[in-house]
Scaffold this motif. Sequence first.
Motif, PDB file in Angstrom:
ATOM      1  N   PHE A 281      91.182  25.695  68.333  1.00 20.10           N
ATOM      2  CA  PHE A 281      89.864  25.716  68.161  1.00 20.10           C
ATOM      3  C   PHE A 281      89.358  24.760  67.043  1.00 20.10           C
ATOM      4  O   PHE A 281      90.054  24.480  65.986  1.00 20.10           O
TER       5      PHE A 281
ATOM      6  N   TYR B 258      81.709  32.293  68.327  1.00 21.49           N
ATOM      7  CA  TYR B 258      82.622  33.202  67.752  1.00 21.49           C
ATOM      8  C   TYR B 258      81.803  33.788  66.377  1.00 21.49           C
ATOM      9  O   TYR B 258      81.334  33.129  65.588  1.00 21.49           O
TER      10      TYR B 258
ATOM     11  N   LEU C  92      88.694  35.501  66.822  1.00 23.47           N
ATOM     12  CA  LEU C  92      89.181  34.535  68.003  1.00 23.47           C
ATOM     13  C   LEU C  92      89.931  35.315  68.976  1.00 23.47           C
ATOM     14  O   LEU C  92      90.962  36.095  68.394  1.00 23.47           O
TER      15      LEU C  92
END
Length: 152
Positions: A34, A111, A124
């Motif tokens: 990410f 997120y 996550l």
Amino acid sequence: KPALTADIVVLAKKEDHYEVLLIQRKNHPFIGQFALPGGFADENEPVEQTAARELEEETSVHGLPMKLVGIFSKPGRDPRGWIVSAAYVSVVNAKELQVCAGDDAATADWYPLEWKENHLLLRLNGQWQDSSVLAFDHADILKQAFSMIDSL
């Protein structure tokens, strides 16, 4: 000479918390990890334009007002070489944005964030994790941007 990039922190207020727009990297380095949307400036392109272009290419989000978070130039921040990044932040209403991954992004999504015991945590894959799991020095950029929320 260093290369120039732009990284973009897009935050959205959701009831009692904030969420951040992240991509999952499709290419090396940090493939599958990410990261914040961002990328390299083109020759003769103002870095503000780089930020807007990269955000749109990787997430389909465009037209956001952005404020400079800072310049990030710590040696070794990018394994590809000497790379300096101008980081920007925008606080938005996520319901008004259509997010779709493109270009270097395998995925793009929101997120949840939580500040807990001096750590910025991200939810996550269903688990709370320290923001240090982000690629590059994006945890540092995200923390700096998150600390600016009250002034945005």
